[in-house]
Design a protein around this motif. Structure first.
Motif, PDB file in Angstrom:
ATOM      1  N   PRO A  81       0.824  -1.220   0.000  1.00 40.38           N
ATOM      2  CA  PRO A  81       0.000   0.000   0.000  1.00 40.38           C
ATOM      3  C   PRO A  81       0.856   1.267   0.000  1.00 40.38           C
ATOM      4  O   PRO A  81       1.945   1.293   0.567  1.00 40.38           O
ATOM      5  N   GLU A  82       0.340   2.290  -0.617  1.00 37.76           N
ATOM      6  CA  GLU A  82       1.052   3.565  -0.716  1.00 37.76           C
ATOM      7  C   GLU A  82       1.365   4.115   0.674  1.00 37.76           C
ATOM      8  O   GLU A  82       0.563   4.033   1.586  1.00 37.76           O
ATOM      9  N   LYS A  83       2.561   4.668   0.811  1.00 39.85           N
ATOM     10  CA  LYS A  83       3.041   5.323   2.026  1.00 39.85           C
ATOM     11  C   LYS A  83       3.185   4.381   3.219  1.00 39.85           C
ATOM     12  O   LYS A  83       3.164   4.817   4.363  1.00 39.85           O
ATOM     13  N   VAL A  84       3.328   3.088   2.970  1.00 38.68           N
ATOM     14  CA  VAL A  84       3.558   2.144   4.063  1.00 38.68           C
ATOM     15  C   VAL A  84       5.042   1.978   4.323  1.00 38.68           C
ATOM     16  O   VAL A  84       5.486   2.029   5.462  1.00 38.68           O
ATOM     17  N   LEU A  85       5.840   1.777   3.275  1.00 36.53           N
ATOM     18  CA  LEU A  85       7.280   1.607   3.419  1.00 36.53           C
ATOM     19  C   LEU A  85       7.983   2.859   2.909  1.00 36.53           C
ATOM     20  O   LEU A  85       7.789   3.252   1.766  1.00 36.53           O
ATOM     21  N   PHE A  86       8.792   3.459   3.750  1.00 35.56           N
ATOM     22  CA  PHE A  86       9.500   4.678   3.371  1.00 35.56           C
ATOM     23  C   PHE A  86      10.758   4.329   2.598  1.00 35.56           C
ATOM     24  O   PHE A  86      11.516   3.441   2.975  1.00 35.56           O
ATOM     25  N   GLN A  87      10.975   5.041   1.498  1.00 31.19           N
ATOM     26  CA  GLN A  87      12.120   4.804   0.619  1.00 31.19           C
ATOM     27  C   GLN A  87      13.154   5.918   0.793  1.00 31.19           C
ATOM     28  O   GLN A  87      12.806   7.028   1.172  1.00 31.19           O
ATOM     29  N   PRO A  88      14.409   5.628   0.481  1.00 29.85           N
ATOM     30  CA  PRO A  88      15.427   6.672   0.524  1.00 29.85           C
ATOM     31  C   PRO A  88      15.141   7.757  -0.503  1.00 29.85           C
ATOM     32  O   PRO A  88      14.458   7.522  -1.501  1.00 29.85           O
ATOM     33  N   GLN A  89      15.692   8.924  -0.264  1.00 33.40           N
ATOM     34  CA  GLN A  89      15.577  10.021  -1.218  1.00 33.40           C
ATOM     35  C   GLN A  89      16.492   9.748  -2.406  1.00 33.40           C
ATOM     36  O   GLN A  89      17.497   9.070  -2.278  1.00 33.40           O
ATOM     37  N   GLY A  90      16.159  10.294  -3.557  1.00 28.63           N
ATOM     38  CA  GLY A  90      17.029  10.175  -4.722  1.00 28.63           C
ATOM     39  C   GLY A  90      16.713   8.976  -5.584  1.00 28.63           C
ATOM     40  O   GLY A  90      15.758   8.241  -5.354  1.00 28.63           O
ATOM     41  N   ASP A  91      17.549   8.775  -6.576  1.00 33.16           N
ATOM     42  CA  ASP A  91      17.310   7.742  -7.579  1.00 33.16           C
ATOM     43  C   ASP A  91      17.832   6.369  -7.183  1.00 33.16           C
ATOM     44  O   ASP A  91      17.334   5.358  -7.652  1.00 33.16           O
ATOM     45  N   SER A  92      18.868   6.315  -6.365  1.00 34.73           N
ATOM     46  CA  SER A  92      19.466   5.038  -6.007  1.00 34.73           C
ATOM     47  C   SER A  92      18.617   4.364  -4.942  1.00 34.73           C
ATOM     48  O   SER A  92      18.588   4.788  -3.797  1.00 34.73           O
ATOM     49  N   ARG A  93      17.911   3.317  -5.326  1.00 37.84           N
ATOM     50  CA  ARG A  93      17.066   2.589  -4.388  1.00 37.84           C
ATOM     51  C   ARG A  93      17.387   1.104  -4.485  1.00 37.84           C
ATOM     52  O   ARG A  93      16.531   0.287  -4.769  1.00 37.84           O
ATOM     53  N   VAL A  94      18.639   0.803  -4.239  1.00 40.96           N
ATOM     54  CA  VAL A  94      19.128  -0.567  -4.334  1.00 40.96           C
ATOM     55  C   VAL A  94      19.287  -1.120  -2.920  1.00 40.96           C
ATOM     56  O   VAL A  94      19.894  -0.483  -2.061  1.00 40.96           O
ATOM     57  N   TYR A  95      18.715  -2.316  -2.693  1.00 44.01           N
ATOM     58  CA  TYR A  95      18.727  -2.938  -1.370  1.00 44.01           C
ATOM     59  C   TYR A  95      19.433  -4.287  -1.409  1.00 44.01           C
ATOM     60  O   TYR A  95      19.214  -5.093  -2.313  1.00 44.01           O
ATOM     61  N   TRP A  96      20.260  -4.548  -0.379  1.00 39.99           N
ATOM     62  CA  TRP A  96      20.885  -5.856  -0.227  1.00 39.99           C
ATOM     63  C   TRP A  96      19.844  -6.901   0.155  1.00 39.99           C
ATOM     64  O   TRP A  96      18.899  -6.616   0.882  1.00 39.99           O
ATOM     65  N   SER A  97      20.087  -8.122  -0.283  1.00 37.71           N
ATOM     66  CA  SER A  97      19.367  -9.281   0.231  1.00 37.71           C
ATOM     67  C   SER A  97      20.369 -10.163   0.965  1.00 37.71           C
ATOM     68  O   SER A  97      21.586  -9.972   0.847  1.00 37.71           O
ATOM     69  N   SER A  98      19.873 -11.134   1.699  1.00 43.23           N
ATOM     70  CA  SER A  98      20.754 -12.084   2.386  1.00 43.23           C
ATOM     71  C   SER A  98      21.175 -13.223   1.470  1.00 43.23           C
ATOM     72  O   SER A  98      22.005 -14.047   1.848  1.00 43.23           O
ATOM     73  N   SER A  99      20.632 -13.258   0.253  1.00 39.45           N
ATOM     74  CA  SER A  99      20.871 -14.380  -0.666  1.00 39.45           C
ATOM     75  C   SER A  99      22.242 -14.285  -1.321  1.00 39.45           C
ATOM     76  O   SER A  99      22.521 -13.362  -2.079  1.00 39.45           O
ATOM     77  N   VAL A 100      23.068 -15.262  -1.017  1.00 44.24           N
ATOM     78  CA  VAL A 100      24.402 -15.347  -1.620  1.00 44.24           C
ATOM     79  C   VAL A 100      24.259 -15.995  -2.989  1.00 44.24           C
ATOM     80  O   VAL A 100      23.443 -16.891  -3.192  1.00 44.24           O
ATOM     81  N   ASN A 101      25.029 -15.530  -3.939  1.00 42.68           N
ATOM     82  CA  ASN A 101      25.019 -16.073  -5.295  1.00 42.68           C
ATOM     83  C   ASN A 101      25.669 -17.458  -5.290  1.00 42.68           C
ATOM     84  O   ASN A 101      26.823 -17.600  -4.898  1.00 42.68           O
ATOM     85  N   ASP A 102      24.941 -18.467  -5.734  1.00 42.40           N
ATOM     86  CA  ASP A 102      25.462 -19.831  -5.753  1.00 42.40           C
ATOM     87  C   ASP A 102      26.694 -19.983  -6.635  1.00 42.40           C
ATOM     88  O   ASP A 102      27.533 -20.842  -6.390  1.00 42.40           O
ATOM     89  N   CYS A 103      26.813 -19.160  -7.662  1.00 40.66           N
ATOM     90  CA  CYS A 103      27.935 -19.272  -8.600  1.00 40.66           C
ATOM     91  C   CYS A 103      29.203 -18.565  -8.115  1.00 40.66           C
ATOM     92  O   CYS A 103      30.283 -18.828  -8.624  1.00 40.66           O
TER      93      CYS A 103
END
Length: 134
Positions: A81-103
């Motif tokens: 839903p709109e306005k539930v999760l706050f995002q960083p300012q600006g264009d860069s909206r890249v988030y880490w996951s805990s998932s390690v690349n199998d390769c």
């Protein structure tokens, strides 16, 4: 499910009704004060991102963690839903996951909010944003 009920949004958390996951409404670096998102999100390398989630204390919970790639992809733009999760300012909206690349175990997956893109990246070469889940 959260035991916070109707007050959970005021406490800085949101329970996704589709997955049952409880998300921090703020990104790590921001604070939840008096029902508002305060401050700017910070970027972390992968190890520090994991530690920051484990150190988070929000809405009385201390069991936060870095989400998996699949979990993060459930909350990409438009998937909550709109306005539930706050995002960083600006264009860069890249988030880490805990998932390690199998390769290549020196890389972990990130999810780019806004352009529907995810990719593995070196854990220590760059910094990305962090959203905690429980």
């Amino acid at each position: 499910m959260s035991n916070m009920g109707i007050n959970e949004l005021d406490q800085g958390i949101w329970t996704d009704p589709n997955t049952g996951l409880i998300w921090a409404r703020i990104s790590i670096g921001q604070e939840w004060i008096n029902g508002q998102c305060i401050g700017d999100a910070q970027e972390f390398n992968w190890d520090d991102a994991n530690h920051a989630c484990q150190s988070l204390r929000l809405a009385g919970f201390s069991d936060w963690r870095l989400p998996t790639r699949e979990e993060l992809e459930t909350i990409k733009d438009g998937c909550y839903p709109e306005k539930v999760l706050f995002q960083p300012q600006g264009d860069s909206r890249v988030y880490w996951s805990s998932s390690v690349n199998d390769c290549n175990v020196d890389t972990a997956w990130y999810v780019h909010f806004g352009n529907d893109y995810s990719h593995p990246y070196y854990k220590y070469n760059d910094t990305f944003y962090v959203r905690a889940v429980r």
